[in-house]
Enzyme design. Structure first.
Site, PDB file in Angstrom:
ATOM      1  N   CYS A 117       0.811  -1.228   0.000  1.00 24.64           N
ATOM      2  CA  CYS A 117       0.000   0.000   0.000  1.00 24.64           C
ATOM      3  C   CYS A 117       0.837   1.268   0.000  1.00 24.64           C
ATOM      4  O   CYS A 117       0.376   2.327  -0.401  1.00 24.64           O
ATOM      5  CB  CYS A 117      -0.933   0.018   1.208  1.00 24.64           C
ATOM      6  SG  CYS A 117      -2.090  -1.336   1.183  1.00 24.64           S
ATOM      7  N   HIS A 258      -3.982   6.886   2.990  1.00 22.98           N
ATOM      8  CA  HIS A 258      -4.317   5.611   2.358  1.00 22.98           C
ATOM      9  C   HIS A 258      -5.685   5.165   2.865  1.00 22.98           C
ATOM     10  O   HIS A 258      -5.982   5.259   4.055  1.00 22.98           O
ATOM     11  CB  HIS A 258      -3.244   4.578   2.716  1.00 22.98           C
ATOM     12  CG  HIS A 258      -3.606   3.183   2.322  1.00 22.98           C
ATOM     13  ND1 HIS A 258      -4.112   2.875   1.085  1.00 22.98           N
ATOM     14  CD2 HIS A 258      -3.544   2.012   3.021  1.00 22.98           C
ATOM     15  CE1 HIS A 258      -4.339   1.573   1.034  1.00 22.98           C
ATOM     16  NE2 HIS A 258      -4.019   1.026   2.195  1.00 22.98           N
ATOM     17  N   ASN A 288     -10.314  -0.656  -0.193  1.00 26.55           N
ATOM     18  CA  ASN A 288      -8.856  -0.508  -0.124  1.00 26.55           C
ATOM     19  C   ASN A 288      -8.264  -0.945  -1.468  1.00 26.55           C
ATOM     20  O   ASN A 288      -8.265  -2.135  -1.788  1.00 26.55           O
ATOM     21  CB  ASN A 288      -8.321  -1.370   1.032  1.00 26.55           C
ATOM     22  CG  ASN A 288      -6.812  -1.285   1.186  1.00 26.55           C
ATOM     23  OD1 ASN A 288      -6.119  -0.781   0.315  1.00 26.55           O
ATOM     24  ND2 ASN A 288      -6.323  -1.801   2.299  1.00 26.55           N
TER      25      ASN A 288
HETATM   26  N1  ACO Z   1     -18.385  -9.840   8.418  1.00 31.87           N
HETATM   27  C1  ACO Z   1     -18.817 -10.165   9.652  1.00 31.87           C
HETATM   28  N2  ACO Z   1     -17.980 -10.456  10.659  1.00 31.87           N
HETATM   29  C2  ACO Z   1     -16.668 -10.385  10.425  1.00 31.87           C
HETATM   30  C3  ACO Z   1     -16.152 -10.051   9.152  1.00 31.87           C
HETATM   31  C4  ACO Z   1     -17.079  -9.775   8.123  1.00 31.87           C
HETATM   32  N3  ACO Z   1     -16.686  -9.449   6.885  1.00 31.87           N
HETATM   33  N4  ACO Z   1     -14.811 -10.077   9.217  1.00 31.87           N
HETATM   34  C5  ACO Z   1     -14.472 -10.410  10.468  1.00 31.87           C
HETATM   35  N5  ACO Z   1     -15.596 -10.610  11.193  1.00 31.87           N
HETATM   36  C6  ACO Z   1     -15.695 -10.990  12.610  1.00 31.87           C
HETATM   37  C7  ACO Z   1     -14.476 -11.722  13.084  1.00 31.87           C
HETATM   38  O1  ACO Z   1     -14.551 -13.101  12.753  1.00 31.87           O
HETATM   39  C8  ACO Z   1     -14.561 -11.484  14.571  1.00 31.87           C
HETATM   40  O2  ACO Z   1     -15.482 -12.390  15.123  1.00 31.87           O
HETATM   41  P1  ACO Z   1     -15.200 -13.062  16.569  1.00 31.87           P
HETATM   42  O3  ACO Z   1     -15.155 -11.910  17.523  1.00 31.87           O
HETATM   43  O4  ACO Z   1     -16.385 -13.954  16.736  1.00 31.87           O
HETATM   44  O5  ACO Z   1     -13.899 -13.766  16.427  1.00 31.87           O
HETATM   45  C9  ACO Z   1     -15.159 -10.082  14.683  1.00 31.87           C
HETATM   46  O6  ACO Z   1     -15.764  -9.812  13.398  1.00 31.87           O
HETATM   47  C10 ACO Z   1     -14.144  -9.012  14.997  1.00 31.87           C
HETATM   48  O7  ACO Z   1     -13.006  -9.225  14.161  1.00 31.87           O
HETATM   49  P2  ACO Z   1     -11.751  -8.247  14.197  1.00 31.87           P
HETATM   50  O8  ACO Z   1     -10.694  -8.736  13.252  1.00 31.87           O
HETATM   51  O9  ACO Z   1     -11.346  -7.983  15.596  1.00 31.87           O
HETATM   52  O10 ACO Z   1     -12.433  -6.934  13.617  1.00 31.87           O
HETATM   53  P3  ACO Z   1     -11.839  -5.479  13.500  1.00 31.87           P
HETATM   54  O11 ACO Z   1     -12.739  -4.533  14.155  1.00 31.87           O
HETATM   55  O12 ACO Z   1     -10.363  -5.438  13.839  1.00 31.87           O
HETATM   56  O13 ACO Z   1     -11.948  -5.202  11.923  1.00 31.87           O
HETATM   57  C11 ACO Z   1     -10.525  -5.191   9.968  1.00 31.87           C
HETATM   58  C12 ACO Z   1     -11.268  -6.047  11.018  1.00 31.87           C
HETATM   59  C13 ACO Z   1     -11.536  -4.409   9.196  1.00 31.87           C
HETATM   60  C14 ACO Z   1      -9.726  -6.089   9.037  1.00 31.87           C
HETATM   61  C15 ACO Z   1      -9.558  -4.213  10.696  1.00 31.87           C
HETATM   62  O14 ACO Z   1      -8.819  -4.926  11.658  1.00 31.87           O
HETATM   63  C16 ACO Z   1      -8.622  -3.490   9.784  1.00 31.87           C
HETATM   64  O15 ACO Z   1      -9.007  -2.607   9.053  1.00 31.87           O
HETATM   65  N6  ACO Z   1      -7.287  -3.792   9.853  1.00 31.87           N
HETATM   66  C17 ACO Z   1      -6.255  -3.064   9.137  1.00 31.87           C
HETATM   67  C18 ACO Z   1      -6.323  -3.234   7.637  1.00 31.87           C
HETATM   68  C19 ACO Z   1      -5.175  -2.468   6.976  1.00 31.87           C
HETATM   69  O16 ACO Z   1      -4.967  -1.297   7.223  1.00 31.87           O
HETATM   70  N7  ACO Z   1      -4.353  -3.150   6.186  1.00 31.87           N
HETATM   71  C20 ACO Z   1      -3.153  -2.518   5.667  1.00 31.87           C
HETATM   72  C21 ACO Z   1      -3.313  -2.041   4.324  1.00 31.87           C
HETATM   73  S1  ACO Z   1      -3.652  -3.321   3.169  1.00 31.87           S
HETATM   74  C22 ACO Z   1      -2.252  -3.679   2.194  1.00 31.87           C
HETATM   75  O17 ACO Z   1      -1.132  -3.352   2.494  1.00 31.87           O
HETATM   76  C23 ACO Z   1      -2.440  -4.500   0.963  1.00 31.87           C
END
Ligand code: ACO
Length: 331
Positions: A117, A258, A288
């Site tokens: 990214c 980003h 993203n």
């Molecule tokens: N729909 C429903 N539930 C979901 C989904 C979905 N699509 N995805 C995950 N969940 C659930 C999980 O299974 C979890 O359930 P559990 O509590 O029963 O285990 C719950 O939701 C919470 O999951 P978390 O991973 O803790 O959710 P979080 O609030 O952290 O959001 C996310 C997840 C959106 C991925 C977030 O962590 C995020 O944005 N991370 C950073 C992403 C990023 O910046 N990446 C870098 C750039 S990308 C690149 O370089 C290519």
């Protein structure tokens, strides 16, 4: 060898996204998720997806073509074409070569850079160095990503997050009126590489029936950990680059972060104490798009009249590597 004369500046931009729109409701039919979960946790409502046969090089070439049109520069005058991508069309040759052929930049040297990214911002730093050193006058830097090709559509924690698209900018010699790329800060932490990666499909672990059956060619991410590190790293990079540029956040007209997660954007900009009106957000429409996200946002901000010549921008990215950075640019 020419001598350095002035700053390098971003003199034109362009973008290209596929026509096909995939909404959160579409994902409700593919994996166990809801529009409410995706919107509230990420800010994403829809994203674009390539059609059959539409590839990273095609989007890159179209974004590049629009940037050259914006600049009024013929393709033959491009000297260097840098393409940032985490989704090369082939492992050999560089996708930049394919984009060069489509675009007709026949006098350019073309190569890819890989910094996930953060790749487009890293590419801008490279273009800046090439122009300010006197090595080249016209450098086209493109971010193009066909994320849909590397997503596991059985993994709800990753497949809803990403979209396809491309953005481009032309970096040229500054006009001496204060416009230019003022400062860049870049950092990488390879010890955390496993937090966001594709385990198989490269030279270390070529694809086999086993890797394919375990979906190891697709993006894997420890979302919660990446989230925490992104907020801290982007804030730090922004503060450092502002200091290098001799500015404070109040000098900045628009922050272009980003577009990975609206909650990351909110957390970073709140820590920097910048009000929402000075933050560009389009994650709701594109998701993203990895290294395409900042140049797409920059092009939209220009076309919407949010920024123009003389505007002071703070751009910041974070992603796989882990790699991150920030730039201060006077448009
Ligand atoms: N729909 C429903 N539930 C979901 C989904 C979905 N699509 N995805 C995950 N969940 C659930 C999980 O299974 C979890 O359930 P559990 O509590 O029963 O285990 C719950 O939701 C919470 O999951 P978390 O991973 O803790 O959710 P979080 O609030 O952290 O959001 C996310 C997840 C959106 C991925 C977030 O962590 C995020 O944005 N991370 C950073 C992403 C990023 O910046 N990446 C870098 C750039 S990308 C690149 O370089 C290519």
């Amino acid at each position: 060898m020419k001598h350095p004369t002035s700053r390098a500046m971003i003199s034109a931009t362009g973008m290209s996204v596929p026509d096909k729109v995939v909404t959160n409701a579409d994902f409700e039919r593919i994996v166990e998720t809801t529009d409410e979960w995706i919107t509230s946790r990420t800010g994403i409502r829809e994203r674009r997806m390539c059609a059959e046969g539409e590839n990273t090089a095609d989007m890159a070439a179209e974004a590049g073509r629009r940037a050259l049109e914006d600049a009024g520069l013929p393709p033959e005058d491009v000297e260097i074409l840098i393409l940032s991508t985490a989704t090369p069309d082939h492992l050999l040759p560089a996708t930049a070569c394919e984009a060069q052929a489509i675009l007709g930049c026949e006098n350019a040297a073309a190569f890819d850079i890989s910094a996930a990214c953060a790749g487009w911002l890293y590419g801008v730093a490279l273009a800046d160095a090439m122009v300010t050193s006197g090595m080249h006058d016209n450098v086209l830097i493109i971010g193009s990503e066909k994320m849909s090709a590397i997503l596991d559509y059985t993994d709800r924690t990753t497949c809803v997050l990403f979209g396809d698209g491309a953005g481009a900018a032309l970096v040229t010699r500054g006009n001496g009126n204060g416009r230019g790329i003022l400062a860049t800060h870049m950092r990488t932490n390879g010890r955390q590489a496993h937090l966001l990666w594709r385990p198989a499909g490269g030279a270390a672990m070529p694809s086999t029936d086993v890797t394919r059956s375990e979906h190891m060619e697709y993006v894997k991410q420890e979302g919660r950990e990446v989230f925490k590190q992104a907020v801290v790293a982007m804030e730090d990079s922004c503060r450092r680059v502002l200091e290098i540029a001799g500015m404070t956040i109040s000098d900045i007209d628009l922050v272009i972060p980003h577009q990975a997660n609206i909650r990351i954007i909110d957390a970073v900009t709140k820590r920097l104490e910048v009000d929402d009106e000075r933050v560009f957000v389009n994650i709701d429409r594109y998701g993203n798009t990895s290294s395409a996200s900042i140049p797409i946002a920059l092009d939209e901000a220009r076309r919407q009249g949010r920024v123009g010549a003389g505007s002071k921008l703070l751009m910041t990215a974070f992603g796989g590597g882990l790699a991150w950075g920030a730039s201060v640019v006077v448009l």
